[in-house]
Design a protein around this motif. Structure first.
Motif, PDB file in Angstrom:
ATOM      1  N   MET A 216       4.715   0.080  -1.555  1.00 54.23           N
ATOM      2  CA  MET A 216       4.464  -1.045  -0.661  1.00 54.23           C
ATOM      3  C   MET A 216       3.616  -0.563   0.517  1.00 54.23           C
ATOM      4  O   MET A 216       4.039   0.310   1.292  1.00 54.23           O
ATOM      5  CB  MET A 216       5.780  -1.636  -0.162  1.00 54.23           C
ATOM      6  N   LEU A 217       2.419  -1.119   0.634  1.00 53.16           N
ATOM      7  CA  LEU A 217       1.485  -0.746   1.690  1.00 53.16           C
ATOM      8  C   LEU A 217       1.295  -1.951   2.603  1.00 53.16           C
ATOM      9  O   LEU A 217       0.666  -2.943   2.231  1.00 53.16           O
ATOM     10  CB  LEU A 217       0.150  -0.308   1.091  1.00 53.16           C
ATOM     11  N   GLY A 218       1.883  -1.869   3.796  1.00 55.21           N
ATOM     12  CA  GLY A 218       1.791  -2.967   4.749  1.00 55.21           C
ATOM     13  C   GLY A 218       0.746  -2.678   5.813  1.00 55.21           C
ATOM     14  O   GLY A 218       0.561  -1.525   6.219  1.00 55.21           O
ATOM     15  N   GLY A 264       3.914   2.852   3.008  1.00 51.13           N
ATOM     16  CA  GLY A 264       3.779   3.025   4.444  1.00 51.13           C
ATOM     17  C   GLY A 264       3.252   1.773   5.098  1.00 51.13           C
ATOM     18  O   GLY A 264       2.849   0.817   4.418  1.00 51.13           O
ATOM     19  N   ILE A 265       3.273   1.758   6.419  1.00 58.60           N
ATOM     20  CA  ILE A 265       2.714   0.656   7.202  1.00 58.60           C
ATOM     21  C   ILE A 265       1.642   1.238   8.114  1.00 58.60           C
ATOM     22  O   ILE A 265       1.877   2.233   8.809  1.00 58.60           O
ATOM     23  CB  ILE A 265       3.806  -0.073   7.996  1.00 58.60           C
ATOM     24  N   PHE A 266       0.474   0.610   8.077  1.00 51.95           N
ATOM     25  CA  PHE A 266      -0.705   1.148   8.742  1.00 51.95           C
ATOM     26  C   PHE A 266      -1.362   0.067   9.599  1.00 51.95           C
ATOM     27  O   PHE A 266      -1.073  -1.124   9.455  1.00 51.95           O
ATOM     28  CB  PHE A 266      -1.711   1.654   7.702  1.00 51.95           C
ATOM     29  N   ALA A 267      -2.261   0.493  10.468  1.00 50.61           N
ATOM     30  CA  ALA A 267      -3.001  -0.435  11.324  1.00 50.61           C
ATOM     31  C   ALA A 267      -4.452  -0.531  10.873  1.00 50.61           C
ATOM     32  O   ALA A 267      -5.050   0.460  10.446  1.00 50.61           O
ATOM     33  CB  ALA A 267      -2.950   0.019  12.783  1.00 50.61           C
ATOM     34  N   VAL A 268      -5.003  -1.733  10.951  1.00 53.27           N
ATOM     35  CA  VAL A 268      -6.428  -1.959  10.700  1.00 53.27           C
ATOM     36  C   VAL A 268      -7.002  -2.708  11.896  1.00 53.27           C
ATOM     37  O   VAL A 268      -6.324  -3.530  12.514  1.00 53.27           O
ATOM     38  CB  VAL A 268      -6.672  -2.755   9.400  1.00 53.27           C
ATOM     39  N   SER A 301      -9.370   0.901   3.648  1.00 51.83           N
ATOM     40  CA  SER A 301      -9.218   1.979   4.616  1.00 51.83           C
ATOM     41  C   SER A 301      -8.349   3.122   4.090  1.00 51.83           C
ATOM     42  O   SER A 301      -8.713   4.297   4.183  1.00 51.83           O
ATOM     43  CB  SER A 301      -8.609   1.427   5.907  1.00 51.83           C
ATOM     44  N   VAL A 302      -7.194   2.777   3.529  1.00 51.69           N
ATOM     45  CA  VAL A 302      -6.222   3.788   3.103  1.00 51.69           C
ATOM     46  C   VAL A 302      -6.530   4.323   1.714  1.00 51.69           C
ATOM     47  O   VAL A 302      -6.390   5.516   1.439  1.00 51.69           O
ATOM     48  CB  VAL A 302      -4.794   3.195   3.153  1.00 51.69           C
ATOM     49  N   GLY A 303      -6.956   3.425   0.809  1.00 50.54           N
ATOM     50  CA  GLY A 303      -7.269   3.827  -0.554  1.00 50.54           C
ATOM     51  C   GLY A 303      -6.029   4.016  -1.418  1.00 50.54           C
ATOM     52  O   GLY A 303      -4.904   4.069  -0.920  1.00 50.54           O
ATOM     53  N   VAL A 304      -6.257   4.097  -2.722  1.00 52.49           N
ATOM     54  CA  VAL A 304      -5.192   4.330  -3.701  1.00 52.49           C
ATOM     55  C   VAL A 304      -5.727   5.283  -4.763  1.00 52.49           C
ATOM     56  O   VAL A 304      -6.946   5.469  -4.873  1.00 52.49           O
ATOM     57  CB  VAL A 304      -4.753   3.000  -4.376  1.00 52.49           C
TER      58      VAL A 304
END
Length: 349
Positions: A216-218, A264-268, A301-304
């Motif tokens: 889960m990528l928030g 994880g949870i990230f900022a854009v 931004s984060v990619g997979v």
């Protein structure tokens, strides 16, 4: 030949939802939204990407999944009125479903911080809309206190019935793909939706419907990223009004979903959100609201890992905020009503 009709999320997923037997179901046939392949986005990020188009719900956002449950349970409990705080989409959904059920609906919104398309929906469905001199978090605090003091039901995502309805989005994704994706990208505002999707994926896995769980990528807007910073943001700011929230009600549910899934949870940034917003419209022909595009901005931004199967949830329709859409394009000046005048500004030769 009989036509099979979609019946709304409660009827479709009744075995997974806590609705009392015999209760009238308040539905607008929400759910059943498209899971659209995104070939150009897939090429750009090197993965197999699908877009869950939640703007195709009856009031134009994912909120309808939870609202059918919240209003159905409110009616079963004998409620006469519901109340919510909203940055827009919750108010539109609550007003529509309350009207369907014959309930009064009161909405508190932050003054000057709601897209007009969403405000219009709440008003036209007959809700009593009050502007609060403060932000969403302050409006929600008032709503929760009203729910404790008066005989009304709060239909924000602090209401567990909302989470129950919203988890059906995960069921639909697994049903469409044949298994869970390897990664699930989602905007995070009040954090109920990431909590709900994780619950849905876990329940389907436990039931043996799927064989795996996604990471889960928030994604929060950088100006409203309390989960990333680790503390509330007293004055959140972002162009993505639907996730302009500084103290999420489902804080623990969101962080648990991210950590338990290995995500994880990230900022854009707003610039990244708007770039993804324009990309989706121009390259994938999907017009979503700005907050929705946070999921795609985050993926970019984060990619997979290469060749992963990824679902990005697009939480609401772009027509929720037409003013923002117009601000992102160059509107040509008027020209004379003449064929030569038209052809002179076109490059179609």
């Amino acid at each position: 030949m009989a036509v099979v009709k979609w019946r709304g999320v409660i009827e479709e997923y009744a075995t997974f939802l806590p609705v009392p037997s015999g209760s009238p179901v308040i539905t607008l046939f929400e759910g059943g939204t498209p899971l659209l392949p995104a070939p150009r986005l897939s090429e750009r990020v090197g993965a197999r990407v699908f877009l869950k188009i939640e703007g195709a719900n009856p009031t134009g956002s994912f909120k309808d999944r939870g609202m059918t449950m919240a209003i159905t349970k409110a009616v079963a409990a004998g409620a006469k009125a519901v109340v919510c705080a909203s940055t827009g989409n919750t108010s539109a959904s609550a007003a529509a479903y309350a009207a369907r059920a014959g309930l009064a609906c009161v909405v508190l919104i932050p003054e000057g911080h709601i897209a007009l398309g969403k405000l219009a929906q709440a008003l036209v469905h007959g809700a009593k809309v009050l502007q609060v001199r403060g932000n969403f978090d302050e409006a929600l605090r008032i709503v929760r206190e009203i729910g404790e003091r008066e005989p009304v039901i709060v239909v924000n995502s602090v209401n567990p019935d909302r989470i129950e309805g919203q988890k059906t989005g995960a069921f639909e994704i697994v049903d469409a793909l044949g298994d869970a994706p390897e990664a699930h990208c989602i905007p995070v505002g009040n954090a109920g939706n990431i909590t709900a999707y994780w619950k849905g994926y876990c329940q389907y896995r436990e039931a043996g419907v799927s064989t795996r769980l996604p990471r889960m990528l928030g994604f929060q807007a950088a100006g409203a990223a309390p989960l990333v910073l680790g503390h509330p943001v007293p004055a959140p700011e972002t162009v993505a009004t639907a996730i302009r929230i500084g103290d999420p009600a489902s804080w623990y549910g969101a962080t648990a979903a991210a950590s338990e899934s290995g995500g994880g949870i990230f900022a854009v940034t707003d610039d990244e959100i708007l770039s993804a917003y324009r990309f989706l419209a121009a390259e994938e022909s999907v017009f979503c609201e700005a907050a929705s595009a946070a999921s795609v901005a985050g993926l970019m931004s984060v990619g997979v890992p290469e060749s992963s199967t990824v679902v990005c949830v697009l939480t609401g329709h772009g027509l929720k905020d037409p003013d923002l859409a117009i601000s992102q394009i160059d509107v040509p000046d008027p020209i004379d009503a003449d064929v030569d005048a038209v052809l002179s500004v076109l490059d179609i030769g």
